[in-house]
Scaffold this motif. Sequence first.
Motif: not given
Length: 58
Positions: A6-7, A10, A40, A42-43
């Motif tokens: 997340l921005p 984790q 929100n 990212h991966a």
Amino acid sequence: MYRAILPEGQITCERYDHTENGLELYDGSDQFLAFVPYSNLHALLDEEVYEEDDRSVM
């Protein structure tokens, strides 16, 4: 084990469920940890990938 990137940081979890608007993350005891909106996220990484291969993903 999975890792949601997340921005803000984790979150590690044992399993996840897809919903219409994001992911629901759960621990090994099937306790709800967090809801992460797709906007929100990212991966989502599978921790086993890092254990099997030492190559960089960057």
